[in-house]
Design an enzyme around this catalytic site. Structure first.
Site, mmCIF file in Angstrom:
data_model
loop_
_atom_site.group_PDB
_atom_site.id
_atom_site.type_symbol
_atom_site.label_atom_id
_atom_site.label_comp_id
_atom_site.label_asym_id
_atom_site.label_seq_id
_atom_site.Cartn_x
_atom_site.Cartn_y
_atom_site.Cartn_z
ATOM 1 N N PRO A 86 -10.215 -17.558 2.730
ATOM 2 C CA PRO A 86 -10.295 -16.825 4.005
ATOM 3 C C PRO A 86 -8.938 -16.674 4.696
ATOM 4 O O PRO A 86 -8.784 -15.813 5.557
ATOM 5 C CB PRO A 86 -11.244 -17.676 4.859
ATOM 6 C CG PRO A 86 -11.947 -18.577 3.910
ATOM 7 C CD PRO A 86 -11.040 -18.761 2.728
ATOM 8 N N ARG A 150 -13.470 0.654 -10.744
ATOM 9 C CA ARG A 150 -13.860 2.063 -10.597
ATOM 10 C C ARG A 150 -12.656 2.999 -10.458
ATOM 11 O O ARG A 150 -12.789 4.209 -10.615
ATOM 12 C CB ARG A 150 -14.826 2.238 -9.414
ATOM 13 C CG ARG A 150 -14.230 1.929 -8.081
ATOM 14 C CD ARG A 150 -15.281 1.900 -6.991
ATOM 15 N NE ARG A 150 -15.802 3.220 -6.663
ATOM 16 C CZ ARG A 150 -15.143 4.129 -5.938
ATOM 17 N NH1 ARG A 150 -13.946 3.868 -5.470
ATOM 18 N NH2 ARG A 150 -15.698 5.299 -5.687
ATOM 19 N N ASP A 165 -13.153 9.726 -1.766
ATOM 20 C CA ASP A 165 -13.709 8.522 -1.151
ATOM 21 C C ASP A 165 -13.171 8.298 0.252
ATOM 22 O O ASP A 165 -12.020 8.624 0.535
ATOM 23 C CB ASP A 165 -13.295 7.255 -1.933
ATOM 24 C CG ASP A 165 -14.057 7.117 -3.218
ATOM 25 O OD1 ASP A 165 -15.057 7.814 -3.397
ATOM 26 O OD2 ASP A 165 -13.628 6.285 -4.027
HETATM 27 CL CL1 6GU Z 1 -11.741 -14.699 -0.648
HETATM 28 N N1 6GU Z 1 -13.222 -16.771 0.101
HETATM 29 C C1 6GU Z 1 -14.053 -17.402 0.960
HETATM 30 N N2 6GU Z 1 -14.476 -18.611 0.644
HETATM 31 N N3 6GU Z 1 -14.452 -16.865 2.098
HETATM 32 C C2 6GU Z 1 -14.004 -15.644 2.373
HETATM 33 C C3 6GU Z 1 -13.163 -14.916 1.538
HETATM 34 C C4 6GU Z 1 -12.773 -15.522 0.394
HETATM 35 N N4 6GU Z 1 -12.911 -13.730 2.101
HETATM 36 C C5 6GU Z 1 -13.576 -13.723 3.231
HETATM 37 N N5 6GU Z 1 -14.236 -14.870 3.418
#
Ligand code: 6GU
Length: 221
Positions: A86, A150, A165
């Site tokens: 995150p 894609r 897109d």
């Molecule tokens: Cl890449 N990993 C985790 N655990 N939570 C996330 C994320 C990644 N991206 C947003 N939330």
């Protein structure tokens, strides 16, 4: 392109990578997917992959050995190595386009409070897919795979083309309609029925702008 997933839950990938366009891209030989259970590389007899944090505190930390050993077993030449967390850089269409030209991508997917900081020495990119917390990196790696694969030439057919897109044009997509001309009192806009392609293009561009202004004004800056 070869995509490698270092994960403790390889089963999570079976359905998604073998279905629809991702599955077809593999059948066509354009891409291959490889899951590696890094528990098999723990290097200890209890197959332990996490441990308590030095200095104390809540949560477990992913040990370095399983990830280093699994990475070295791949013997790749100059891969992109993406750590999912995150705290990473937000994933977007531009990064998807950039990744679609790579030969090897490795996704490192943790399920713990944190990664031992030394794991970051193996990594070229730290990426997040949005401002919310997932239980692990697997769904994030599959989301990124979908967005990247894609875009590889030959994966989509003409009907599925990605030239118009949302995001690749910088705007959100205009509304679409198909038959019937009227459904439950809701009519297809007249301009789409009269065959004037210049007028149709203008209408679509205006609708794209309107939608972007209303929903995502940040994209217009
Ligand atoms: Cl890449 N990993 C985790 N655990 N939570 C996330 C994320 C990644 N991206 C947003 N939330």
């Amino acid at each position: 392109m070869n995509i490698h997933y270092l994960t403790l839950f390889p089963k999570m990938y079976d359905g998604i990578l073998n279905t629809s366009i991702l599955g077809r891209a593999k059948e066509k030989g354009i891409v291959d997917y490889h899951t590696i259970n890094f528990r098999d590389f723990s290097g200890n007899k209890h197959n332990k992959v996490d441990d308590y944090p030095y200095g104390g505190g809540a949560g477990m930390v992913l040990k370095p050995e399983p990830v280093f050993n699994a990475m070295e077993s791949l013997e790749l030449d100059d891969p992109r190595v993406i750590l999912l967390c995150p705290q990473g850089r937000p994933f977007d269409q531009k990064m998807a386009e950039e990744l679609s030209t790579e030969n090897d991508i490795v996704f490192i997917c943790g399920h713990y409070e944190g990664y031992d900081e030394r794991i970051r020495s193996l990594v070229t990119d730290e990426v997040s897919i949005g401002d919310y917390v997932l239980t692990g990196g697997e769904l994030a790696s599959m989301t990124m795979t979908d967005a990247v694969v894609r875009l590889i030439p030959g994966v989509l057919n003409r009907e599925e083309s990605h030239q118009e897109d949302s995001f690749s044009t910088g705007l959100l997509e205009h509304p679409h309609y198909t038959r019937p001309r009227e459904y439950r009192g809701m009519k297809v806009p007249e301009v789409l029925l009269n065959g004037n392609h210049k007028l149709i293009e203008e209408w679509r561009h205006e609708e794209s702008l309107k939608r972007t202004r209303e929903r995502r004004p940040d994209l217009l800056e």
